[in-house]
Scaffold this motif. Structure first.
Motif, PDB file in Angstrom:
ATOM      1  N   ASP A   1      -9.024  -3.808  -8.301  1.00 26.01           N
ATOM      2  CA  ASP A   1      -8.187  -3.746  -7.100  1.00 26.01           C
ATOM      3  C   ASP A   1      -8.971  -4.416  -5.971  1.00 26.01           C
ATOM      4  O   ASP A   1      -9.699  -3.763  -5.236  1.00 26.01           O
TER       5      ASP A   1
ATOM      6  N   LYS B   1       0.101   9.354   0.819  1.00 23.97           N
ATOM      7  CA  LYS B   1      -1.109   8.597   1.105  1.00 23.97           C
ATOM      8  C   LYS B   1      -2.266   9.493   1.525  1.00 23.97           C
ATOM      9  O   LYS B   1      -2.142  10.268   2.479  1.00 23.97           O
ATOM     10  N   PRO B   2      -3.380   9.394   0.801  1.00 23.34           N
ATOM     11  CA  PRO B   2      -4.554  10.189   1.183  1.00 23.34           C
ATOM     12  C   PRO B   2      -5.265   9.520   2.355  1.00 23.34           C
ATOM     13  O   PRO B   2      -5.930   8.514   2.176  1.00 23.34           O
TER      14      PRO B   2
ATOM     15  N   LYS C   1      -8.382   5.471 -10.930  1.00 17.90           N
ATOM     16  CA  LYS C   1      -9.243   4.683 -10.035  1.00 17.90           C
ATOM     17  C   LYS C   1     -10.640   5.305 -10.026  1.00 17.90           C
ATOM     18  O   LYS C   1     -10.778   6.520 -10.239  1.00 17.90           O
TER      19      LYS C   1
ATOM     20  N   HIS D   1      -8.577  -3.134  -2.016  1.00 15.98           N
ATOM     21  CA  HIS D   1      -9.353  -2.036  -1.433  1.00 15.98           C
ATOM     22  C   HIS D   1     -10.838  -2.362  -1.375  1.00 15.98           C
ATOM     23  O   HIS D   1     -11.535  -1.889  -0.489  1.00 15.98           O
TER      24      HIS D   1
ATOM     25  N   GLU E   1       1.006   6.440  -7.033  1.00 22.02           N
ATOM     26  CA  GLU E   1      -0.189   7.299  -7.071  1.00 22.02           C
ATOM     27  C   GLU E   1       0.240   8.763  -7.101  1.00 22.02           C
ATOM     28  O   GLU E   1       1.118   9.172  -6.333  1.00 22.02           O
TER      29      GLU E   1
ATOM     30  N   ARG F   1       3.663  -1.670  -7.523  1.00 22.19           N
ATOM     31  CA  ARG F   1       3.022  -0.471  -6.996  1.00 22.19           C
ATOM     32  C   ARG F   1       3.566  -0.126  -5.615  1.00 22.19           C
ATOM     33  O   ARG F   1       4.008  -1.020  -4.873  1.00 22.19           O
TER      34      ARG F   1
ATOM     35  N   ARG G   1     -12.001  -0.070  -7.708  1.00 21.60           N
ATOM     36  CA  ARG G   1     -11.549  -0.322  -6.333  1.00 21.60           C
ATOM     37  C   ARG G   1     -12.703  -0.241  -5.336  1.00 21.60           C
ATOM     38  O   ARG G   1     -12.477  -0.111  -4.136  1.00 21.60           O
TER      39      ARG G   1
ATOM     40  N   CYS H   1       0.874  -1.169   0.000  1.00 22.59           N
ATOM     41  CA  CYS H   1       0.000   0.000   0.000  1.00 22.59           C
ATOM     42  C   CYS H   1       0.917   1.226   0.000  1.00 22.59           C
ATOM     43  O   CYS H   1       0.819   2.082  -0.860  1.00 22.59           O
TER      44      CYS H   1
ATOM     45  N   TRP I   1      -0.936   6.422 -11.188  1.00 14.45           N
ATOM     46  CA  TRP I   1      -2.388   6.288 -11.119  1.00 14.45           C
ATOM     47  C   TRP I   1      -2.985   7.405 -10.264  1.00 14.45           C
ATOM     48  O   TRP I   1      -2.312   7.980  -9.414  1.00 14.45           O
TER      49      TRP I   1
ATOM     50  N   GLU J   1      -2.454  -5.478  -3.195  1.00 11.99           N
ATOM     51  CA  GLU J   1      -1.471  -4.978  -2.227  1.00 11.99           C
ATOM     52  C   GLU J   1      -0.711  -6.137  -1.579  1.00 11.99           C
ATOM     53  O   GLU J   1      -1.309  -7.055  -1.012  1.00 11.99           O
TER      54      GLU J   1
ATOM     55  N   GLY K   1      -5.732   8.395  -7.594  1.00 13.54           N
ATOM     56  CA  GLY K   1      -6.440   7.687  -6.525  1.00 13.54           C
ATOM     57  C   GLY K   1      -7.925   8.027  -6.472  1.00 13.54           C
ATOM     58  O   GLY K   1      -8.382   9.028  -7.055  1.00 13.54           O
ATOM     59  N   ALA K   2      -8.661   7.194  -5.749  1.00 12.99           N
ATOM     60  CA  ALA K   2     -10.117   7.308  -5.700  1.00 12.99           C
ATOM     61  C   ALA K   2     -10.589   8.662  -5.166  1.00 12.99           C
ATOM     62  O   ALA K   2     -11.574   9.222  -5.632  1.00 12.99           O
ATOM     63  N   ARG K   3      -9.860   9.177  -4.179  1.00 15.16           N
ATOM     64  CA  ARG K   3     -10.297  10.459  -3.611  1.00 15.16           C
ATOM     65  C   ARG K   3     -10.034  11.600  -4.574  1.00 15.16           C
ATOM     66  O   ARG K   3     -10.804  12.557  -4.642  1.00 15.16           O
TER      67      ARG K   3
HETATM   68  C1  PEP Z   1      -4.026   2.823  -2.674  1.00 17.03           C
HETATM   69  O1  PEP Z   1      -3.973   2.315  -3.793  1.00 17.03           O
HETATM   70  O2  PEP Z   1      -3.288   2.503  -1.727  1.00 17.03           O
HETATM   71  C2  PEP Z   1      -5.087   3.807  -2.418  1.00 17.03           C
HETATM   72  C3  PEP Z   1      -4.959   4.805  -1.551  1.00 17.03           C
HETATM   73  O3  PEP Z   1      -6.143   3.513  -3.118  1.00 17.03           O
HETATM   74  P1  PEP Z   1      -7.542   4.263  -3.335  1.00 17.03           P
HETATM   75  O4  PEP Z   1      -7.234   5.542  -4.041  1.00 17.03           O
HETATM   76  O5  PEP Z   1      -8.268   3.270  -4.183  1.00 17.03           O
HETATM   77  O6  PEP Z   1      -8.163   4.439  -1.973  1.00 17.03           O
END
Ligand code: PEP
Ligand code: MN
Length: 365
Positions: free
Chosen positions: A202, A57-58, A138, A205, A90, A52, A168, A28, A109, A231, A111-113
């Protein structure tokens, strides 16, 4: 319905190694140089397309581990050199993109947020303009196909063609088995609108727990996804983020060996004959189903009239709670998943309320 005529470079032409499916694996978060190199070594024989690791990290809470930042980039570059496997990170802002381009990071990539925010996506698209950078998008954390499509289009408009997507899972007010609801209908609809876009799943997640990953990964391959992002950590229990959903390199290797690949078409006559019969049965059931639903809505309208006459609200929370409990219970006995039964009855209930409300406004006082 409108289908956009966007054409994407197929995954096999991205210049990355690829076996039967496109595989990404790795932690992760990058945590230390040793951890990155250990994971890289552990997955080196698995035929992955890129390793990856998240550097930024969000996190929901600011006190959580927010990633090692830029210093982790050289660890990944070293892992790429030592184990000869491409790397992916990311990116959430133009500075991240700049750093990745400078170090020739093979894949980035979104990320989802970040996908939920068109300003942020546009800033990333602007930063990537004029490059041939492979990028995965994502899905947005909320179940909004428009935002996902919009993000892809923003990258496309900047000339990028090596664009793929990663499913994801989606936030839901109702947590069932998974950390994020798979909501397969959204990636399936995305694929219908953009048939050429490569699509990965994914499962880490989506599941949030290591033991569920295999079944979601297999489900994705059954739905003809092009690959997976999983992961992988050498010591999942000690991971600084997403500890419960990470698996060890040896577990990853055994998991991918157990997966079964499916094809869309077959030229076996027996398959076609039997399939045709079964499809006819399904068509018949579906047409009965529509009729039953119509009948149910007619009754709902009649209830609406009655409620209106007695000045009663169309929504009856207690009745709805009873429906949820009894239908989930009945579904469980017949081996239907809780998530499916809930979503089905939620949609039926919403439509019934709409019918009742329609009656409520359409009748003269
Ligand atoms: C990740 O890939 O670790 C991650 C933060 O993913 P996501 O954007 O899908 O939450
Ligand atoms: Mn994660």
């Amino acid at each position: 319905m409108y289908i956009k005529n966007l054409s994407f470079v197929p995954l096999r032409e991205w210049g990355l190694p690829m076996g039967d499916i496109f595989l990404s694996a790795g932690p992760c978060s990058a945590e230390s140089e040793k951890q990155v190199l250990d994971v890289a070594k552990g997955i080196a024989g698995c035929g992955i397309s890129f390793m990856r690791a998240g550097l930024w990290k969000p996190r929901t809470h600011p006190s959580s581990f927010e990633g090692v930042g830029i210093k982790g980039l050289k660890w990944l570059v070293r892992a790429r050199e030592e184990y000869n496997q491409p790397i992916g990170i990311e990116v959430a802002n133009p500075k991240h993109v700049e750093a990745c381009l400078e170090h020739k990071v093979d894949v980035v990539w979104i990320g989802a947020r970040t996908t939920t925010n068109p300003f942020a996506v546009q800033a990333l698209a602007d930063a990537l303009k004029g490059t041939d950078q492979p990028v995965f998008v994502k899905n947005p954390i909320c179940p909004d196909l428009g935002l996902w499509l919009g993000a892809i289009e923003r990258l496309y408009n900047m000339g990028l063609r090596k664009i793929g997507v990663i499913h994801r899972g989606f936030s839901t007010s109702r947590k069932v088995l998974y950390r994020f609801a798979p909501n397969w209908k959204i990636p399936i609809e995305l694929k219908r609108r953009l048939p050429d876009v490569p699509i990965l799943c994914d499962p880490s997640h989506i599941c949030g727990k290591a033991e569920l990953i295999f079944s979601i990964a297999q489900e994705a391959l059954d739905l003809l996804f092009d690959g997976l992002m999983i992961e992988v950590h050498v010591d999942p229990a000690k991971a600084l983020s997403d500890a419960k959903q990470q698996i060890k390199p040896e577990e990853f290797s055994s998991l991918i060996n157990r997966l079964k690949l499916k094809t869309e078409l077959s030229d076996d006559g027996k398959f076609h004959t039997r399939m045709k019969e079964l499809r006819l049965e399904v068509d018949l059931i579906d047409s009965h189903f529509i009729e039953l639903l119509c009948k149910r809505m007619e009754i709902a309208s009649e209830m609406g009239e009655l409620k209106r006459k007695y000045n009663i609200s169309p929504l009856q929370p207690h009745r709805w709670e009873d429906i949820v409990v009894s239908r989930l219970d009945a579904g469980k006995k017949k081996d239907l998943s809780e998530e499916f039964v809930f979503q089905l009855f939620e949609a039926i209930h919403e439509e019934a309320i709409r019918h009742q409300a329609e009656v409520a406004v359409s009748l003269p006082k």
